[in-house]
Design an enzyme around this catalytic site. Structure first.
Site, PDB file in Angstrom:
ATOM      1  N   SER A 153       0.820  -1.121  -0.042  1.00 18.47           N
ATOM      2  CA  SER A 153       0.016   0.224  -0.070  1.00 18.47           C
ATOM      3  C   SER A 153       0.789   1.120   0.036  1.00 18.47           C
ATOM      4  O   SER A 153       1.811   1.224  -0.758  1.00 18.47           O
ATOM      5  CB  SER A 153      -1.117   0.159   1.235  1.00 18.47           C
ATOM      6  OG  SER A 153      -0.473  -0.057   2.425  1.00 18.47           O
ATOM      7  N   LYS A 171      -5.271   2.710  -1.837  1.00 12.62           N
ATOM      8  CA  LYS A 171      -4.408   2.011  -0.955  1.00 12.62           C
ATOM      9  C   LYS A 171      -5.038   1.891   0.603  1.00 12.62           C
ATOM     10  O   LYS A 171      -4.763   0.994   1.303  1.00 12.62           O
ATOM     11  CB  LYS A 171      -3.132   3.088  -0.697  1.00 12.62           C
ATOM     12  CG  LYS A 171      -2.279   2.983  -1.991  1.00 12.62           C
ATOM     13  CD  LYS A 171      -1.911   1.773  -2.507  1.00 12.62           C
ATOM     14  CE  LYS A 171      -0.799   1.999  -3.609  1.00 12.62           C
ATOM     15  NZ  LYS A 171      -0.296   0.661  -4.044  1.00 12.62           N
TER      16      LYS A 171
HETATM   17  C1  HXC Z   1      -4.801  13.444 -14.951  1.00 18.21           C
HETATM   18  C2  HXC Z   1      -4.659  11.456 -15.774  1.00 18.21           C
HETATM   19  C3  HXC Z   1      -3.122  11.563 -15.868  1.00 18.21           C
HETATM   20  C4  HXC Z   1      -2.659  12.344 -15.112  1.00 18.21           C
HETATM   21  C5  HXC Z   1      -3.660   9.613 -16.921  1.00 18.21           C
HETATM   22  N1  HXC Z   1      -4.922  10.151 -16.556  1.00 18.21           N
HETATM   23  N2  HXC Z   1      -2.666  10.197 -16.380  1.00 18.21           N
HETATM   24  N3  HXC Z   1      -5.461  12.185 -15.369  1.00 18.21           N
HETATM   25  N4  HXC Z   1      -3.344  13.541 -14.605  1.00 18.21           N
HETATM   26  N5  HXC Z   1      -1.072  12.619 -15.328  1.00 18.21           N
HETATM   27  C6  HXC Z   1      -6.232   9.752 -16.933  1.00 18.21           C
HETATM   28  C7  HXC Z   1      -6.627   9.860 -18.419  1.00 18.21           C
HETATM   29  O1  HXC Z   1      -6.867  10.902 -18.887  1.00 18.21           O
HETATM   30  C8  HXC Z   1      -7.643   8.679 -18.590  1.00 18.21           C
HETATM   31  O2  HXC Z   1      -8.950   9.525 -18.259  1.00 18.21           O
HETATM   32  C9  HXC Z   1      -7.476   7.518 -17.502  1.00 18.21           C
HETATM   33  O3  HXC Z   1      -6.474   8.513 -16.555  1.00 18.21           O
HETATM   34  C10 HXC Z   1      -6.982   6.313 -17.777  1.00 18.21           C
HETATM   35  O4  HXC Z   1      -5.852   6.886 -18.471  1.00 18.21           O
HETATM   36  P1  HXC Z   1      -5.077   5.595 -19.350  1.00 18.21           P
HETATM   37  O5  HXC Z   1      -4.003   6.192 -19.936  1.00 18.21           O
HETATM   38  O6  HXC Z   1      -6.077   5.262 -20.400  1.00 18.21           O
HETATM   39  O7  HXC Z   1      -5.013   4.259 -18.690  1.00 18.21           O
HETATM   40  P2  HXC Z   1      -4.071   3.207 -18.653  1.00 18.21           P
HETATM   41  O8  HXC Z   1      -3.371   3.079 -19.821  1.00 18.21           O
HETATM   42  O9  HXC Z   1      -4.621   1.831 -17.987  1.00 18.21           O
HETATM   43  O10 HXC Z   1      -2.922   3.550 -17.720  1.00 18.21           O
HETATM   44  C11 HXC Z   1      -2.888   3.865 -16.316  1.00 18.21           C
HETATM   45  C12 HXC Z   1      -2.027   4.743 -15.555  1.00 18.21           C
HETATM   46  C13 HXC Z   1      -0.712   4.683 -15.854  1.00 18.21           C
HETATM   47  C14 HXC Z   1      -2.105   4.981 -13.995  1.00 18.21           C
HETATM   48  C15 HXC Z   1      -2.622   6.124 -16.147  1.00 18.21           C
HETATM   49  O11 HXC Z   1       0.087   5.759 -15.542  1.00 18.21           O
HETATM   50  C16 HXC Z   1      -0.101   3.364 -15.535  1.00 18.21           C
HETATM   51  O12 HXC Z   1      -0.503   2.380 -15.882  1.00 18.21           O
HETATM   52  N6  HXC Z   1       1.075   3.543 -14.692  1.00 18.21           N
HETATM   53  C17 HXC Z   1       1.718   2.109 -14.179  1.00 18.21           C
HETATM   54  C18 HXC Z   1       2.903   2.452 -13.533  1.00 18.21           C
HETATM   55  C19 HXC Z   1       2.633   3.164 -12.262  1.00 18.21           C
HETATM   56  O13 HXC Z   1       2.192   4.386 -12.394  1.00 18.21           O
HETATM   57  N7  HXC Z   1       3.328   3.157 -11.285  1.00 18.21           N
HETATM   58  C20 HXC Z   1       3.593   4.046 -10.232  1.00 18.21           C
HETATM   59  C21 HXC Z   1       3.009   3.530  -8.975  1.00 18.21           C
HETATM   60  S1  HXC Z   1       3.444   4.654  -7.760  1.00 18.21           S
HETATM   61  P3  HXC Z   1     -10.068  10.004 -19.283  1.00 18.21           P
HETATM   62  O14 HXC Z   1     -10.978  10.782 -18.586  1.00 18.21           O
HETATM   63  O15 HXC Z   1      -9.174  11.148 -20.165  1.00 18.21           O
HETATM   64  O16 HXC Z   1     -10.280   8.979 -20.049  1.00 18.21           O
HETATM   65  C22 HXC Z   1       2.889   4.224  -6.263  1.00 18.21           C
HETATM   66  C23 HXC Z   1       3.517   4.699  -5.084  1.00 18.21           C
HETATM   67  C24 HXC Z   1       2.731   5.706  -4.201  1.00 18.21           C
HETATM   68  O17 HXC Z   1       1.675   3.690  -6.475  1.00 18.21           O
HETATM   69  C25 HXC Z   1       3.554   5.963  -3.206  1.00 18.21           C
HETATM   70  C26 HXC Z   1       4.259   7.323  -3.344  1.00 18.21           C
HETATM   71  C27 HXC Z   1       5.050   7.922  -2.113  1.00 18.21           C
END
Ligand code: HXC
Length: 270
Positions: A153, A171
Site C-alpha cells: 500500500s 491504498k
Molecule cells: C490526470 C490522468 C493522468 C494524469 C492519466 N490520466 N494520466 N489524469 N493526470 N497525469 C487519466 C487519463 O486521461 C484517463 O482518463 C484515465 O486516467 C486512464 O488513463 P489511461 O492512460 O487510459 O490508463 P492506462 O493506460 O490504464 O494507464 C494507467 C495509468 C498509467 C495509471 C494512467 O500511468 C499506468 O498504468 N501506470 C503504471 C505504472 C505506475 O504508475 N506506477 C507507479 C505507481 S506509484 P480520461 O478521462 O481522459 O479517459 C505508487 C506509489 C505511491 O503507487 C506512493 C508514493 C509515495
C-alpha cells in the site's frame, strides 16, 4: 525504470528453497526488488504485469543476477481472465504457490479538478480491484500451501496527501483488505500482511510523484531504498513472522508527507 538491487544477505540464503512466489508488478520498482530478494533466498518467482517486453527483460536480468528462476507472464490485473490464466500457468509449471505479493499499481499527480471519472476509476481498478482479483484467483492454492500474502500500500492516506486521492483511496482500501483477509484466512493457515512504503528513491513512483514531494527532514535522515522494502518482505514471509498477520508494516523512516506548494499550476485552498 530499471532498479538494480544490491541485496545484502541478512537472512539465511536458502530460507525459501522449494517455495514459489507470484508477484504482480514484479517487473519494476519496489516489487522487482521484493521479488529479487525472495529469489536470492531460494524461491522461484513468477512476475506479472502488462508490458510483456519489459517484464521478460526484467525476468532475464533477475535470473542472471541471482542464478535463480524468474518467469514472466504478461497480463492486466484488472482482467480476471488474465489473472486466472496466470495462476493456472504458475500451478502447471511449479505445482504450488506459497507467497503472493499484490504490488501492481498505477499513479499520477492530479488535483480534484483535473481528475476525470475515468482517471479515478482507472487507479481504483488497477490498485484495489487488481489486489482483489489476484488474491481471489490464488487463494485456494495459498490455503493448500499454508502460504502468505503481502499487499503493498502506501502512507498517502494517513495524512490525506494532495493530488493523491485516487491512489490514497485505493491504498486505504487495500490496508482494509489486509485486515479482513487476515481474519478470514488465518484459520486456513494463511498469513496476510501489508507493507506501506514511504517515498523510495529510484522508483517509478518517485519518478512520477517525486517532483511534488518534499523528502527533506526524514527523521532517519535519508530517503528510503528499495532494499528497505525487500528486507521487510523477506522478514514478513519468513518463519520469524509466523505469528504476525493483519499488520501493515510502515517502512518510511517516519517520513512526514509534505507537498511542495510550488508544484503549480494546481492550486489547493484549505
Ligand atoms: C490526470 C490522468 C493522468 C494524469 C492519466 N490520466 N494520466 N489524469 N493526470 N497525469 C487519466 C487519463 O486521461 C484517463 O482518463 C484515465 O486516467 C486512464 O488513463 P489511461 O492512460 O487510459 O490508463 P492506462 O493506460 O490504464 O494507464 C494507467 C495509468 C498509467 C495509471 C494512467 O500511468 C499506468 O498504468 N501506470 C503504471 C505504472 C505506475 O504508475 N506506477 C507507479 C505507481 S506509484 P480520461 O478521462 O481522459 O479517459 C505508487 C506509489 C505511491 O503507487 C506512493 C508514493 C509515495
Amino acid at each position: 525504470m530499471t532498479v538494480v538491487v544490491e541485496t545484502t544477505q541478512i537472512f539465511k540464503d536458502n530460507l525459501f528453497k522449494g517455495k514459489v512466489l507470484f508477484c504482480s508488478g514484479g517487473g519494476s520498482g519496489i516489487c522487482r526488488s521484493m521479488t529479487e530478494a525472495m529469489v536470492n533466498h531460494g524461491a522461484k518467482a513468477v512476475i506479472f504485469s502488462r508490458s510483456k517486453d519489459k517484464l521478460e527483460k526484467a525476468a532475464r536480468e533477475m535470473c542472471l543476477k541471482t542464478g535463480g528462476e524468474v518467469f514472466a507472464i504478461a497480463g492486466d490485473v484488472r482482467n480476471p481472465a488474465d489473472i486466472e490464466r496466470a495462476i493456472k500457468v504458475t500451478i502447471e509449471k511449479y505445482g504450488q504457490l506459497d507467497f503472493l505479493i499484490n504490488g501492481a499499481a498505477g499513479n499520477f499527480l492530479s488535483s480534484f479538478n483535473d481528475l476525470s471519472y475515468n482517471a479515478f476509476r482507472t487507479v481504483i481498478e488497477i490498485d484495489l480491484l487488481g489486489t482483489f482479483n489476484l488474491t481471489k484467483a490464488a487463494v485456494e492454492h495459498l490455503k493448500k500451501s499454508k502460504g502468505a500474502i503481502i499487499n503493498v500500500s502506501a502512507t498517502l492516506h494517513y495524512t490525506g496527501t494532495p493530488f493523491q486521492q485516487h491512489a490514497g483511496a485505493a491504498k486505504a482500501a487495500i490496508d482494509a483488505l489486509t485486515k479482513h483477509w487476515a481474519v478470514e484466512l488465518g484459520p486456513h493457515g494463511v498469513r496476510v500482511n501489508g507493507i506501506a512504503p514511504g517515498p523510495i528513491a529510484s522508483t517509478v513512483g518517485m519518478e512520477k510523484l517525486g517532483p511534488a514531494f518534499d523528502t527533506k527532514g526524514v527523521p532517519l535522515q535519508r530517503m528510503g531504498e528499495v532494499q528497505d522494502i525487500a528486507q521487510s518482505t523477506v522478514f514478513l514471509f519468513s518463519e520469524g513472522a509466523s505469528y504476525i498477520t493483519g499488520v501493515v508494516l510502515v517502512v518510511d523512516g517516519k517520513h512526514l508527507i509534505k507537498i511542495k506548494h510550488t508544484h503549480t499550476p494546481i492550486h489547493i485552498s484549505y
